[in-house]
Design a protein around this motif. Structure first.
Motif, short mmCIF file in Angstrom:
data_model
loop_
_atom_site.label_atom_id
_atom_site.label_comp_id
_atom_site.label_asym_id
_atom_site.label_seq_id
_atom_site.Cartn_x
_atom_site.Cartn_y
_atom_site.Cartn_z
N VAL A 158 0.83 -1.22 0.00
CA VAL A 158 0.00 0.00 0.00
C VAL A 158 0.86 1.26 0.00
N VAL A 159 2.14 1.12 0.32
CA VAL A 159 3.02 2.31 0.30
C VAL A 159 3.08 2.89 -1.11
N ASN A 160 2.68 2.11 -2.11
CA ASN A 160 2.63 2.62 -3.48
C ASN A 160 1.64 3.77 -3.63
N HIS A 161 0.75 3.93 -2.66
CA HIS A 161 -0.24 5.02 -2.71
C HIS A 161 0.33 6.32 -2.13
N LEU A 162 1.59 6.34 -1.74
CA LEU A 162 2.12 7.49 -0.98
C LEU A 162 1.97 8.81 -1.73
N ALA A 163 2.33 8.84 -3.00
CA ALA A 163 2.24 10.11 -3.74
C ALA A 163 0.79 10.56 -3.86
N GLU A 164 -0.10 9.58 -4.05
CA GLU A 164 -1.55 9.87 -4.15
C GLU A 164 -2.03 10.53 -2.86
N VAL A 165 -1.53 10.06 -1.71
CA VAL A 165 -1.98 10.61 -0.41
C VAL A 165 -1.32 11.96 -0.14
N LEU A 166 -0.02 12.08 -0.47
CA LEU A 166 0.68 13.36 -0.24
C LEU A 166 0.10 14.45 -1.13
N GLY A 167 -0.23 14.09 -2.37
CA GLY A 167 -0.80 15.07 -3.29
C GLY A 167 0.26 15.92 -3.95
N SER A 168 -0.21 16.94 -4.68
CA SER A 168 0.72 17.76 -5.48
C SER A 168 1.18 19.01 -4.72
N GLY A 169 0.67 19.20 -3.51
CA GLY A 169 1.03 20.41 -2.75
C GLY A 169 2.48 20.47 -2.31
N PRO A 170 2.98 19.41 -1.70
CA PRO A 170 4.35 19.46 -1.19
C PRO A 170 5.39 19.49 -2.31
N VAL A 171 6.42 20.31 -2.08
CA VAL A 171 7.60 20.26 -2.95
C VAL A 171 8.66 19.43 -2.22
N LYS A 172 8.80 19.73 -0.92
CA LYS A 172 9.78 19.03 -0.09
C LYS A 172 9.07 18.05 0.85
N VAL A 173 9.72 16.91 1.06
CA VAL A 173 9.19 15.92 2.00
C VAL A 173 10.31 15.49 2.95
N ALA A 174 10.06 15.64 4.24
CA ALA A 174 11.01 15.15 5.26
C ALA A 174 10.65 13.71 5.57
N MET A 175 11.55 12.81 5.22
CA MET A 175 11.30 11.38 5.46
C MET A 175 12.00 11.01 6.77
N ILE A 176 11.20 10.78 7.82
CA ILE A 176 11.74 10.52 9.16
C ILE A 176 11.63 9.04 9.45
N HIS A 177 12.76 8.39 9.72
CA HIS A 177 12.74 6.93 9.89
C HIS A 177 13.87 6.50 10.82
N THR A 178 13.93 5.18 11.07
CA THR A 178 14.98 4.66 11.96
C THR A 178 15.74 3.55 11.23
N THR A 179 16.92 3.27 11.71
CA THR A 179 17.79 2.32 11.03
C THR A 179 17.19 0.93 10.84
N PRO A 180 16.52 0.36 11.84
CA PRO A 180 16.01 -1.02 11.65
C PRO A 180 15.01 -1.16 10.50
N VAL A 181 14.44 -0.06 10.05
CA VAL A 181 13.47 -0.16 8.95
C VAL A 181 14.05 0.40 7.65
N GLN A 182 15.39 0.40 7.57
CA GLN A 182 16.07 1.00 6.43
C GLN A 182 15.56 0.45 5.10
N ARG A 183 15.32 -0.90 5.06
CA ARG A 183 14.93 -1.49 3.77
C ARG A 183 13.56 -0.97 3.32
N HIS A 184 12.75 -0.60 4.30
CA HIS A 184 11.42 -0.08 3.95
C HIS A 184 11.51 1.41 3.61
N SER A 185 12.33 2.13 4.33
CA SER A 185 12.46 3.56 4.01
C SER A 185 13.20 3.75 2.68
N ASP A 186 14.05 2.80 2.32
CA ASP A 186 14.68 2.89 0.98
C ASP A 186 13.61 2.86 -0.10
#
Ligand SMILES: NC(=O)c1ccc[n+]([C@@H]2O[C@H](COP(=O)([O-])OP(=O)(O)OC[C@H]3O[C@@H](n4cnc5c(N)ncnc54)[C@H](O)[C@@H]3O)[C@@H](O)[C@H]2O)c1
Ligand SMILES: O=C(O)C(=O)C[C@@H](O)[C@H](O)[C@H](O)COP(=O)(O)O
Length: 538
Positions: free
Chosen positions: A194-222
């Motif tokens: 479902v993470v494939n829907h991310l751009a659809e949910v964020l929409g066209s408003g944001p130019v910049k996105v702060a991706m906040i994550h932790t090391t153990p989930v690196q493969r998912h944040s990649d």
């Protein structure tokens, strides 16, 4: 009797692969496949080119519309449509109604050269007779805007095998969506990828996105970083300390500093990826930067999926205690991607079952039955071996638990009353976490807290021993603790008086008066509060 509708309807240009991919989707979903062109020829006992020749396109489209509308109610398989079908108003209107009923209209967006080559090989395309490529491109120019507007799923098939495209569609068909109402409503999407829907949910408003994550989930944040960049966002990649160490004012301050340096404006956004601690911190940063910017939670632990990521409680821990500083600030959406559980350690999965069981005790007792029936498989959860059956059980438990949370937070975002029922087991649970210096996992502490609340309710005559014993047997079967010896009653009492539900000198609890139903319990007799504590000692 709910409407029986197709699992998915595939649309696209001639040669896009609608038949082959449609058959693969049907195989994955283990349902029937139908192709509207084949059905037309069978019903009219005539090949389509001959229908065009003898009766003209207008009559063909009328026949086609009649056949397709017949399948949109009563057929529960996968349906592929002829290329021109959605251009007929009656078909387009029917497909829009089908989507409103929860249907998936998947537009196969194929590479034009590949599609033309495939279409030219098949002789059954009267509109592509001589000059196929030129005619195909003319039709494409007419139809593509309609396909893109109508479809609620667009599958770019270039570079994908038919089965890969099919699994993409099947994943969407299997998604669960929970709507959270309120001043700023949003959806919680639960399913594989479902993470494939991310751009659809964020929409066209944001130019910049702060991706906040932790090391153990690196493969998912990649994966998230790739999706964001491919969608054109300018990504600020922010790794924070893991677990509770990330929920601090120092971490938040460091991010505020960075957002300032990088020129984040009020139209930009935050994406939080990780367990509940990460999504709490990410939400807190989003709630406070310029007094509030858009954010999306991508929870990766069971507890974060079923609880922390939804409901808008954002916050950090301080010297005074856990979650005492924060803000009610709702996300733009939550994407609970079940594939991320493929790296979740068993003990972290188990603690999430504590909050799942809580939701069963306070409201949806079907959750308790599902937990009971699958206790062994859930207790022995192995992220490297999640069978399709177990994934289906987990998806149901996540959806049901999120629905319980959505019910409470939709009506009472700021916890004036109803939402406090979600705090079942937390008055004692948070005291245990604090006295254990957060060495105990949240869900484990809440499990003991629920046994405490059940004992208190039994002492005061609201529930019988059987229900108290059922708390212990169910939680134990899931691998959760049901007793605690880590501190004295006076220390616990002092901390319970600091609980966010306390009012002045008055202790306040949430207890069951029957399975699936909670009540407020204010200022219970002191001896009952202490006796219940004695009963949870080992
Ligand atoms: N805001 C709310 O409504 C709410 C509700 C419940 C809990 N919470 C908060 O959530 C926190 C507990 O959440 P939690 O149990 O997720 O703890 P957590 O965030 O500390 O995550 C637990 C551990 O699992 C790791 N992890 C998470 N997902 C992973 C994955 N897919 N693969 C590998 N490792 C993974 C994390 O990195 C961490 O090491 C607490 O701070 C609690 O206060 C908030
Ligand atoms: O969302 C809520 O409200 C809840 O009570 C859900 C709890 O399961 C969760 O642990 C929440 O974080 C506890 O809230 P708190 O205000 O007691 O920190």
């Amino acid at each position: 009797m709910p409407n029986v509708i197709p699992k998915a309807v595939l649309i696209g240009m001639p040669g896009a692969g609608k038949t082959r991919i449609g058959q693969d989707v049907a195989t994955v979903l283990n349902v029937e496949f139908r192709d509207s062109d084949v059905e037309i020829e069978s019903r009219e006992r005539m090949r389509i080119p001959r229908i065009f020749e003898e009766r003209g396109e207008r009559e063909f489209r009328a026949i086609e519309s009649d056949v397709i509308l017949g399948f949109l109610h009563g057929f529960d398989g996968v349906l592929s449509l002829g290329g021109g079908a959605p251009m007929t108003e009656s078909v387009c209107d029917a497909l829009e109604r089908y989507i409103d009923e929860g249907g998936v209209v998947a537009y196969l967006d194929a590479d034009p050269n590949e599609a033309i080559a495939r279409a030219s090989r098949s002789g059954n395309r009267p509109l592509l007779a001589d000059g196929a490529a030129r005619k195909w491109r003319r039709l494409y120019a007419e139809r593509r805007p309609v396909f893109e507007h109508l479809a609620n799923l667009i599958v770019h098939t270039k570079g994908k095998t038919p089965m890969q495209a099919a699994k993409n569609i099947a994943d969407t068909v299997n998604e669960h969506v929970v709507h959270v109402d309120g001043a700023d409503p949003y959806d919680v999407r639960i399913g594989a990828h479902v993470v494939n829907h991310l751009a659809e949910v964020l929409g066209s408003g944001p130019v910049k996105v702060a991706m906040i994550h932790t090391t153990p989930v690196q493969r998912h944040s990649d994966r998230v970083r790739t999706l964001l960049r491919r969608s054109g966002y300018d990504v600020s990649d922010i790794t924070i300390p893991d677990a509770e160490a990330g929920k601090t004012i120092e971490v938040a301050n460091g991010i505020w500093k960075r957002l300032g340096e990088e020129g984040f404006t009020r139209s930009d956004a935050v994406v939080g990826i990780g367990g509940g601690a990460a999504t709490d911190l990410a939400g807190f940063v989003a709630a406070t930067w310029m007094r509030g910017i858009r954010y999306v939670n991508c929870p990766t632990s069971l507890l974060a999926m079923v609880d922390a990521s939804t409901g808008g409680k954002t916050g950090i821990n301080t010297e005074a205690g856990k979650n005492l500083v924060g803000s009610f600030y709702t996300p733009a959406g939550v994407l609970a991607d079940l594939t991320t559980l493929g790296s979740l350690p068993n003990d972290i999965f188990t603690e999430g079952l504590g909050e799942v069981a809580k939701s069963g005790f306070i409201m949806d007792t079907e959750i308790l039955r599902v937990l009971e029936d699958n206790a062994e498989a859930l207790r022995t959860f192995d992220p490297t071996d999640i069978t399709p059956d177990l994934e289906a059980v987990i998806a149901e438990l996540v959806e049901r638990t999120v629905r319980v949370k959505a019910h409470h937070v939709s009506a009472d975002l700021k916890e004036k009353g109803l939402r406090e029922f979600l705090n079942y087991g937390h008055t004692m649970g948070h005291a245990i976490e604090k006295l254990e210096h957060f060495r105990w996992r949240h869900g484990n502490a809440v499990a003991v807290g629920m046994v405490y609340a059940a004992e208190l309710s039994n002492i005061l005559g609201y529930i019988d021993r059987d229900l108290v014993d059922y708390h212990r047997s169910l939680l134990t079967s899931l691998g959760l603790p049901t007793s605690w010896n880590g501190g004295g009653f006076d220390d616990v009492l002092a901390l319970m008086h600091k609980d966010k539900k306390a009012r002045g000198r008055m202790l306040r609890f949430v207890v069951l008066d029957r399975p699936g139903h909670v009540i407020h319990l204010d200022n219970p007799p002191a001896d009952a509060v202490e006796e219940a504590f004695r009963r949870i000692q080992k």
